[in-house]
Design a protein around this motif. Structure first.
Motif, PDB file in Angstrom:
ATOM      1  N   GLU A 190      23.340  38.257  49.576  1.00 35.39           N
ATOM      2  CA  GLU A 190      22.466  38.069  50.690  1.00 35.39           C
ATOM      3  C   GLU A 190      22.506  36.204  50.644  1.00 35.39           C
ATOM      4  OE1 GLU A 190      18.373  39.070  50.514  1.00 35.39           O
ATOM      5  OE2 GLU A 190      18.882  41.145  50.182  1.00 35.39           O
ATOM      6  N   ARG A 191      22.542  35.707  49.688  1.00 36.96           N
ATOM      7  CA  ARG A 191      22.686  34.363  49.599  1.00 36.96           C
ATOM      8  C   ARG A 191      24.098  33.883  50.265  1.00 36.96           C
ATOM      9  NH1 ARG A 191      18.726  35.360  47.488  1.00 36.96           N
ATOM     10  NH2 ARG A 191      18.116  35.758  49.547  1.00 36.96           N
ATOM     11  N   LEU A 192      24.858  34.552  50.069  1.00 34.15           N
ATOM     12  CA  LEU A 192      26.370  34.317  50.730  1.00 34.15           C
ATOM     13  C   LEU A 192      26.189  34.423  52.058  1.00 34.15           C
ATOM     14  CD1 LEU A 192      28.714  36.261  48.403  1.00 34.15           C
ATOM     15  CD2 LEU A 192      28.895  33.765  48.756  1.00 34.15           C
ATOM     16  N   GLN A 193      25.490  35.346  52.617  1.00 38.06           N
ATOM     17  CA  GLN A 193      25.552  35.624  54.150  1.00 38.06           C
ATOM     18  C   GLN A 193      24.685  34.388  54.560  1.00 38.06           C
ATOM     19  OE1 GLN A 193      26.015  38.337  56.344  1.00 38.06           O
ATOM     20  NE2 GLN A 193      27.275  39.046  54.721  1.00 38.06           N
ATOM     21  N   GLU A 194      23.491  34.208  54.117  1.00 41.42           N
ATOM     22  CA  GLU A 194      22.393  33.348  54.623  1.00 41.42           C
ATOM     23  C   GLU A 194      23.020  31.740  54.485  1.00 41.42           C
ATOM     24  OE1 GLU A 194      18.116  31.865  52.733  1.00 41.42           O
ATOM     25  OE2 GLU A 194      19.233  33.512  51.561  1.00 41.42           O
ATOM     26  N   HIS A 195      23.943  31.485  53.512  1.00 45.58           N
ATOM     27  CA  HIS A 195      24.339  30.009  53.416  1.00 45.58           C
ATOM     28  C   HIS A 195      25.867  29.869  53.642  1.00 45.58           C
ATOM     29  CE1 HIS A 195      20.394  28.818  51.840  1.00 45.58           C
ATOM     30  NE2 HIS A 195      20.625  29.857  51.030  1.00 45.58           N
ATOM     31  N   ALA A 196      26.308  30.885  54.519  1.00 45.34           N
ATOM     32  CA  ALA A 196      27.669  30.937  54.823  1.00 45.34           C
ATOM     33  C   ALA A 196      28.342  29.673  55.411  1.00 45.34           C
ATOM     34  CB  ALA A 196      28.086  32.244  55.984  1.00 45.34           C
ATOM     35  N   ALA A 197      27.782  29.033  56.263  1.00 45.39           N
ATOM     36  CA  ALA A 197      28.237  27.832  56.931  1.00 45.39           C
ATOM     37  C   ALA A 197      28.221  26.634  56.071  1.00 45.39           C
ATOM     38  CB  ALA A 197      27.399  27.538  58.216  1.00 45.39           C
ATOM     39  N   VAL A 198      27.324  26.587  55.127  1.00 48.00           N
ATOM     40  CA  VAL A 198      27.393  25.503  54.522  1.00 48.00           C
ATOM     41  C   VAL A 198      28.243  25.394  53.070  1.00 48.00           C
ATOM     42  CG1 VAL A 198      25.470  25.981  52.593  1.00 48.00           C
ATOM     43  CG2 VAL A 198      25.775  23.469  53.456  1.00 48.00           C
ATOM     44  N   LEU A 199      28.500  26.901  52.801  1.00 50.38           N
ATOM     45  CA  LEU A 199      29.298  27.222  51.855  1.00 50.38           C
ATOM     46  C   LEU A 199      31.019  27.001  52.115  1.00 50.38           C
ATOM     47  CD1 LEU A 199      27.594  30.416  50.418  1.00 50.38           C
ATOM     48  CD2 LEU A 199      28.054  28.172  49.084  1.00 50.38           C
ATOM     49  N   ALA A 200      31.077  27.401  53.431  1.00 46.22           N
ATOM     50  CA  ALA A 200      32.487  27.102  53.942  1.00 46.22           C
ATOM     51  C   ALA A 200      32.861  25.555  54.087  1.00 46.22           C
ATOM     52  CB  ALA A 200      32.475  27.873  55.323  1.00 46.22           C
ATOM     53  N   GLU A 201      31.799  24.766  54.517  1.00 43.55           N
ATOM     54  CA  GLU A 201      31.956  23.317  54.525  1.00 43.55           C
ATOM     55  C   GLU A 201      32.129  22.814  53.256  1.00 43.55           C
ATOM     56  OE1 GLU A 201      32.692  21.742  57.352  1.00 43.55           O
ATOM     57  OE2 GLU A 201      32.658  19.762  55.837  1.00 43.55           O
ATOM     58  N   ILE A 202      31.493  23.521  52.132  1.00 44.68           N
ATOM     59  CA  ILE A 202      31.488  23.169  50.623  1.00 44.68           C
ATOM     60  C   ILE A 202      33.078  23.433  50.314  1.00 44.68           C
ATOM     61  CG2 ILE A 202      30.977  23.694  48.455  1.00 44.68           C
ATOM     62  CD1 ILE A 202      28.099  23.704  49.318  1.00 44.68           C
ATOM     63  N   GLU A 203      33.545  24.493  50.696  1.00 47.07           N
ATOM     64  CA  GLU A 203      34.834  24.941  50.122  1.00 47.07           C
ATOM     65  C   GLU A 203      36.114  24.060  50.928  1.00 47.07           C
ATOM     66  OE1 GLU A 203      36.026  29.014  51.032  1.00 47.07           O
ATOM     67  OE2 GLU A 203      37.561  28.621  49.404  1.00 47.07           O
ATOM     68  N   ARG A 204      35.734  23.554  52.197  1.00 44.18           N
ATOM     69  CA  ARG A 204      36.759  22.778  52.753  1.00 44.18           C
ATOM     70  C   ARG A 204      36.768  21.473  51.798  1.00 44.18           C
ATOM     71  NH1 ARG A 204      35.456  25.090  57.594  1.00 44.18           N
ATOM     72  NH2 ARG A 204      33.565  24.054  57.853  1.00 44.18           N
ATOM     73  N   ARG A 205      35.484  20.858  51.486  1.00 40.06           N
ATOM     74  CA  ARG A 205      35.442  19.505  51.030  1.00 40.06           C
ATOM     75  C   ARG A 205      35.688  19.575  49.615  1.00 40.06           C
ATOM     76  NH1 ARG A 205      30.876  15.647  52.099  1.00 40.06           N
ATOM     77  NH2 ARG A 205      30.598  16.628  53.815  1.00 40.06           N
ATOM     78  N   LEU A 256      27.423  13.262  38.990  1.00 40.86           N
ATOM     79  CA  LEU A 256      28.025  14.398  39.880  1.00 40.86           C
ATOM     80  C   LEU A 256      27.282  14.805  41.177  1.00 40.86           C
ATOM     81  CD1 LEU A 256      29.846  16.142  37.080  1.00 40.86           C
ATOM     82  CD2 LEU A 256      31.039  14.575  38.659  1.00 40.86           C
ATOM     83  N   ALA A 257      25.804  14.564  41.089  1.00 39.69           N
ATOM     84  CA  ALA A 257      24.987  15.108  42.148  1.00 39.69           C
ATOM     85  C   ALA A 257      25.573  14.265  43.559  1.00 39.69           C
ATOM     86  CB  ALA A 257      23.646  15.026  41.946  1.00 39.69           C
ATOM     87  N   VAL A 258      25.489  15.151  44.523  1.00 39.21           N
ATOM     88  CA  VAL A 258      25.914  14.657  45.748  1.00 39.21           C
ATOM     89  C   VAL A 258      24.795  14.901  46.888  1.00 39.21           C
ATOM     90  CG1 VAL A 258      28.490  14.780  45.453  1.00 39.21           C
ATOM     91  CG2 VAL A 258      27.337  16.591  46.555  1.00 39.21           C
ATOM     92  N   ASP A 259      24.890  13.876  47.817  1.00 38.11           N
ATOM     93  CA  ASP A 259      23.832  14.295  48.958  1.00 38.11           C
ATOM     94  C   ASP A 259      24.776  14.935  50.026  1.00 38.11           C
ATOM     95  OD1 ASP A 259      22.070  14.240  51.224  1.00 38.11           O
ATOM     96  OD2 ASP A 259      22.562  12.096  51.511  1.00 38.11           O
ATOM     97  N   PHE A 260      24.696  16.174  50.200  1.00 42.19           N
ATOM     98  CA  PHE A 260      25.299  17.063  51.242  1.00 42.19           C
ATOM     99  C   PHE A 260      24.838  17.253  52.680  1.00 42.19           C
ATOM    100  CE2 PHE A 260      28.023  20.697  52.709  1.00 42.19           C
ATOM    101  CZ  PHE A 260      29.499  20.340  52.214  1.00 42.19           C
ATOM    102  N   ASP A 261      23.493  17.123  52.505  1.00 34.70           N
ATOM    103  CA  ASP A 261      22.968  17.580  53.735  1.00 34.70           C
ATOM    104  C   ASP A 261      22.475  16.273  54.677  1.00 34.70           C
ATOM    105  OD1 ASP A 261      20.633  16.257  52.569  1.00 34.70           O
ATOM    106  OD2 ASP A 261      19.454  18.181  52.397  1.00 34.70           O
ATOM    107  N   GLY A 262      22.987  14.994  54.118  1.00 36.13           N
ATOM    108  CA  GLY A 262      23.109  14.080  54.734  1.00 36.13           C
ATOM    109  C   GLY A 262      21.679  13.080  54.996  1.00 36.13           C
ATOM    110  N   ASP A 263      20.668  13.367  54.192  1.00 41.29           N
ATOM    111  CA  ASP A 263      19.285  12.707  54.260  1.00 41.29           C
ATOM    112  C   ASP A 263      19.260  11.608  53.440  1.00 41.29           C
ATOM    113  OD1 ASP A 263      18.849  13.810  51.809  1.00 41.29           O
ATOM    114  OD2 ASP A 263      16.862  14.622  52.088  1.00 41.29           O
ATOM    115  N   GLY A 264      20.319  11.196  52.918  1.00 39.74           N
ATOM    116  CA  GLY A 264      20.262   9.857  52.229  1.00 39.74           C
ATOM    117  C   GLY A 264      19.775  10.335  50.764  1.00 39.74           C
ATOM    118  N   LEU A 266      24.354  23.059  45.906  1.00 40.90           N
ATOM    119  CA  LEU A 266      25.515  24.006  45.745  1.00 40.90           C
ATOM    120  C   LEU A 266      26.557  23.001  45.991  1.00 40.90           C
ATOM    121  CD1 LEU A 266      24.714  27.044  48.259  1.00 40.90           C
ATOM    122  CD2 LEU A 266      24.295  26.755  45.595  1.00 40.90           C
ATOM    123  N   ALA A 267      26.714  21.941  46.752  1.00 40.59           N
ATOM    124  CA  ALA A 267      27.896  20.877  46.840  1.00 40.59           C
ATOM    125  C   ALA A 267      28.029  20.434  45.542  1.00 40.59           C
ATOM    126  CB  ALA A 267      27.616  20.030  47.985  1.00 40.59           C
TER     127      ALA A 267
END
Ligand code: CA
Length: 397
Positions: A91-106, A192-200, A212-213
């Motif tokens: 379920e989590r894979l479905q729900e967060h598919a877009a962000v997980l795909a972007e994480i895989e790219r990065r 190692l923590a990163v700001d992936f959603d871009g809120d600073g 996740l990122a």
């Protein structure tokens, strides 16, 4: 002396605060404050964080707790990789598919691996641990046997507050200071923590994309290679000697093939030049695995073979893979969390006070299991397995 004190403490004969009081804690905190200032942490941050900070001496019991009962690897895996966690993970894979795909790219880390770490670390955010980090880490910095390690983590936690990404009331976690969706230690967060959603803000508590990122970043920095499997379950030829082999003794897959090692799923061991180490985690036999450097990256998250295999196996199950093929060397198969809850319900019905029915086998559940095995005339071990569940189920009908 500490062992005697710990024994007396367990027996309830001694307060854990013997020789350890709030005044001593505050003297110690003044020293830590100087160290934090030297690291460049602002005085205003320290004033806010340290004012009125109370020691939590109960964490020292956890530090010195030597489990007299070691969990076999098959029980550990059954509790962490069960049908419920696989279903939740999908379920989590479905729900967060877009962000997980972007994480895989990065970062090059695939969605199933990232979600498997999340599932094992915090049950997908359901279990962060509730201890205020500054209290636990402050206490462990001033008392007990690993003060220099914990004072580094305490100062790192102050650094997180100074950065402003998280407020002090969000810094809650395990007794040892791991926190958030993916249970980072404070020093790991700072590195190692990163700001992936871009809120600073790097927020591993309230931002799933950041958490996740950050996990993917951790694995990438630990040597993760995109597209490489963590390893395979393998079958060994009769009489194969494991002497000298291990996770770090890597040989090429071509060499393993020449020595008669095969994948249990019948697929070829390839490519030839990929290095892998051979392990058979249970001394008594059971499944054997060839592990690549991607397993080493998972292993560096928390140095434990059981832990690494739980994440690797959960990732495989999320991708649709099956259970291990070779049976574990036990005649009393483990219980998943649903089985553990059913056993707890049956124990409660028999009059045992085991606390909440939560599927976690704690001290009270183990005491009840021992009592039931004694009554049944069985070998008295506190392990929860299918044999006892079947016996109690039969009696309840
Ligand atoms: Ca963020």
């Amino acid at each position: 002396m500490r062992q005697l004190a710990a024994a007396l403490m367990m027996a309830g004969l001694l307060s854990p605060a013997l020789g350890q009081d709030q005044a001593e804690f505050e003297r110690c905190l003044s020293g830590l404050r100087v160290q934090a200032m030297d690291k460049g942490i602002a005085a205003a941050t320290l004033d806010r964080a340290l004012a009125g900070l109370k020691a939590d001496f109960s964490v020292l019991e956890r530090l010195d707790y030597q489990p007299e009962f070691r969990t076999p690897i098959w029980d550990y895996l059954a509790a962490l990789v069960d049908e419920q966690r696989i279903a939740d993970g999908r379920e989590r894979l479905q729900e967060h598919a877009a962000v997980l795909a972007e994480i895989e790219r990065r970062y090059g880390v695939d969605p199933a691996t990232v979600v498997a770490v999340w599932g094992v670390e915090s049950d997908f955010g359901k279990n962060f641990g509730g201890r205020p980090l500054l209290e636990s880490l402050g206490t462990l910095s001033c008392f007990g046997r690993r003060q220099s390690y914990f004072s580094g983590e305490f100062i790192a936690a102050l650094g997180i507050l100074d950065e402003g990404s998280l407020a002090a009331d969000k810094l809650k976690g395990s007794w040892a200071g791991a926190f958030g969706h993916t249970q980072f230690m404070p020093s790991t967060y700072l590195r190692l923590a990163v700001d992936f959603d871009g809120d600073g803000r790097r927020d591993l508590v309230d931002s799933i994309p950041d958490a996740l990122a950050s996990t993917a970043n951790f694995l990438a920095r630990a040597g993760w290679q995109a597209g490489l499997p963590w390893g395979f379950e393998v079958r060994l030829p009769d009489g194969f000697s494991l002497a000298g082999e291990g996770r770090r003794s890597k040989r090429s897959l071509a060499e393993w093939r020449q020595r008669g090692v095969e994948r249990v799923d019948g697929l070829p061991l390839a490519p030839d030049d990929l290095g892998a180490g051979l392990v058979q985690p249970a001394e008594e036999g059971g499944p054997a695995f060839l592990l690549t450097k991607n397993f080493d990256a998972i292993y560096s998250y928390n140095a434990s073979m059981s832990y690494g295999l739980a994440i690797a196996h959960l990732a495989d199950r999320l991708r649709g893979g099956g259970d291990f093929v070779t049976p574990w060397p036990t005649d009393d198969l483990p219980l998943d969390r649903a089985g553990r809850r059913e056993l707890q319900t049956l124990l409660t019905e028999r009059g045992h006070d085991i606390g909440p029915i939560d599927g976690a086998i704690g001290a009270r559940t183990r005491t009840a299991i021992l009592a039931e095995k004694r009554r049944l005339g069985w070998e008295e071990t506190p392990r929860a397995g299918q044999k006892l569940l079947r016996a109690l189920r039969g009696e309840a009908q």
